[in-house]
Design an enzyme around this catalytic site. Structure first.
Site, PDB file in Angstrom:
ATOM      1  N   GLU A 149       0.829  -1.209   0.000  1.00  0.00           N
ATOM      2  CA  GLU A 149       0.000   0.000   0.000  1.00  0.00           C
ATOM      3  C   GLU A 149       0.867   1.263   0.000  1.00  0.00           C
ATOM      4  OE1 GLU A 149      -3.072   0.660  -0.504  1.00  0.00           O
ATOM      5  OE2 GLU A 149      -3.761  -1.400  -0.591  1.00  0.00           O
ATOM      6  N   TYR A 163      -6.287   6.189   5.352  1.00  0.00           N
ATOM      7  CA  TYR A 163      -6.393   5.320   4.177  1.00  0.00           C
ATOM      8  C   TYR A 163      -5.635   4.001   4.406  1.00  0.00           C
ATOM      9  CZ  TYR A 163      -5.497   3.061  -0.184  1.00  0.00           C
ATOM     10  OH  TYR A 163      -5.397   2.081  -1.142  1.00  0.00           O
ATOM     11  N   ASP A 175      -9.025   6.997  -0.736  1.00  0.00           N
ATOM     12  CA  ASP A 175      -7.946   7.814  -1.310  1.00  0.00           C
ATOM     13  C   ASP A 175      -8.501   8.574  -2.517  1.00  0.00           C
ATOM     14  OD1 ASP A 175      -8.240   5.921  -3.259  1.00  0.00           O
ATOM     15  OD2 ASP A 175      -6.136   5.339  -3.345  1.00  0.00           O
TER      16      ASP A 175
END
Ligand code: SF4
Length: 371
Positions: free
Chosen positions: A40, A123, A141
């Site tokens: 991520e 996020y 996001d």
């Protein structure tokens, strides 16, 4: 507007579409929170295709969270070289240390605990929590904001925190829970599937650049922007402030075997990475020769290089470069580098400069000329 669409109607089509169309990505093979976290953070820096090789290299060198916690900084920055935003990987290491020390090496599971780790915002906490632990937490996001603004024909500025909070709150109300009925063991629980589905729709269907692929979109029968012909104006993003332009001159000072590099200070932009010596402003050949002489070198040849530009979020570097061949670097070291210099300067072998030192992208164009 965001209230014009029933969020609960978005969930099932998005998840069904994802299960049929999801890409087979290296970090989707399991629900290991370390794998999800690393991927991520990398995905916040660059495209999926580019992330794959970074991810494999990172996992080969640092296969566990403990390895990340113990990694020497130079090696860590080298593994991140080219991805940019080096503070993100530094924060990952800080967080890894916290997990090792305070959670006995086991990734914390609640939203609150994950959010408490250095460098992890809503996020990332939502993505890790939902995919690894099944937490019913949205991961919102820019991609998710874009697709929601289109499906609901909402013209709120997606760069505003207020808009993000509103979308997050709406999604939180409709997050599914528990495991779905599937034999595929690589699938996370329902919240993780939904968050990944929204990311995947943003990446493959309702794309950021160019026309969205409405014909394959799971929401095409309910999308208000499509119905009203407003897709082109969405999402709304208020214009960013103009970037500050910084002129600089970069020197590749080498003697045919060694080149002068320096480590940037511990704080500030590109902290702790390596660079070539440089000066503010655009210097002429004559000024470059003077600079080199002033540092005790004899310039044999001064060659002007192609101009280069590097864009950061708030600043643009406009760089002129010169390659300067000098005589006998080693003999000059002591007089060139008095102790009071704040930076750490080194003369390194030309072939080592690529292998062992992490250079930010801004300087890689010059390094590529050397080796
Ligand atoms: S129908 Fe088109 S514009 Fe609407 S969400 Fe889907 S891809 Fe985006």
């Amino acid at each position: 507007m965001i209230d014009e669409i029933k969020f609960e109607n978005l969930i099932e089509p998005a998840m069904d579409w994802f299960l049929e169309n999801k890409r087979d990505l290296p970090w989707r093979q399991d629900q290991n929170p370390y794998h999800i976290w690393v991927s991520e953070i990398m995905l916040q820096q660059t495209r999926v295709e580019a992330v794959k090789s970074y991810y494999h290299r990172f996992m080969e060198e640092l296969p566990t969270l403990q390895d990340l916690a113990n990694c020497p900084e130079d090696k860590l920055l080298k593994l991140w070289e080219g991805l940019g935003y080096y503070n993100r990987v530094r924060n990952m290491q800080k967080a890894a240390k916290v997990i090792v020390e305070e959670y006995q090496g086991a990734f914390p599971e609640t939203e609150e605990e994950i959010l408490g780790l250095p460098g992890i915002g809503p996020y990332t906490a939502g993505a890790i929590g939902s995919i690894a632990f099944g937490n019913a937490t949205p991961a919102v996001d820019g991609n998710v904001l874009r697709i929601i603004s289109r499906v609901s024909d909402d013209d709120s500025d997606i760069l505003k925190d207020k808009t993000k909070k509103a979308v997050t709150a709406k999604l939180r109300e409709v997050m599914p829970e528990g495991r779905i009925d599937s034999e595929d063991a690589s699938l996370p629980e329902a919240p993780g599937i939904l968050n990944q589905a929204l990311m995947e729709i943003g990446a493959l269907v309702c794309v950021p650049n160019g026309a969205p692929h409405c014909e394959i979109c799971p929401w095409h029968t309910m999308c208000l922007a499509k119905e009203r012909g407003t897709i082109d104006g969405l999402p709304v993003k208020k214009k960013a402030k103009a970037r500050k332009i910084v002129d600089m001159t970069v020197f590749l000072i080498e003697d045919g075997g060694k080149v002068w590099i320096r480590k940037r200070p511990k704080e500030g932009l590109l902290a702790g990475l390596y660079e070539f010596p440089n000066q503010p402003g655009h210097l002429t050949k004559k000024q470059v020769a003077d600079y080199v002489e002033a540092h005790g070198f004899d310039p044999i040849r001064v060659e002007k290089l192609e101009d280069a530009k590097h864009i950061f979020s708030h600043v643009e570097w406009h760089m002129k470069g010169y390659r300067v061949r000098v005589a006998a670097i080693d003999e000059k070291m002591a007089e060139v580098f008095p102790k009071e210099l704040e930076t750490e300067d080194y003369f390194v072998d030309l072939e080592e400069v690529r292998r062992a030192y992490a250079f930010p992208s801004a300087f890689q164009i010059f390094r590529n000329i050397l080796v």
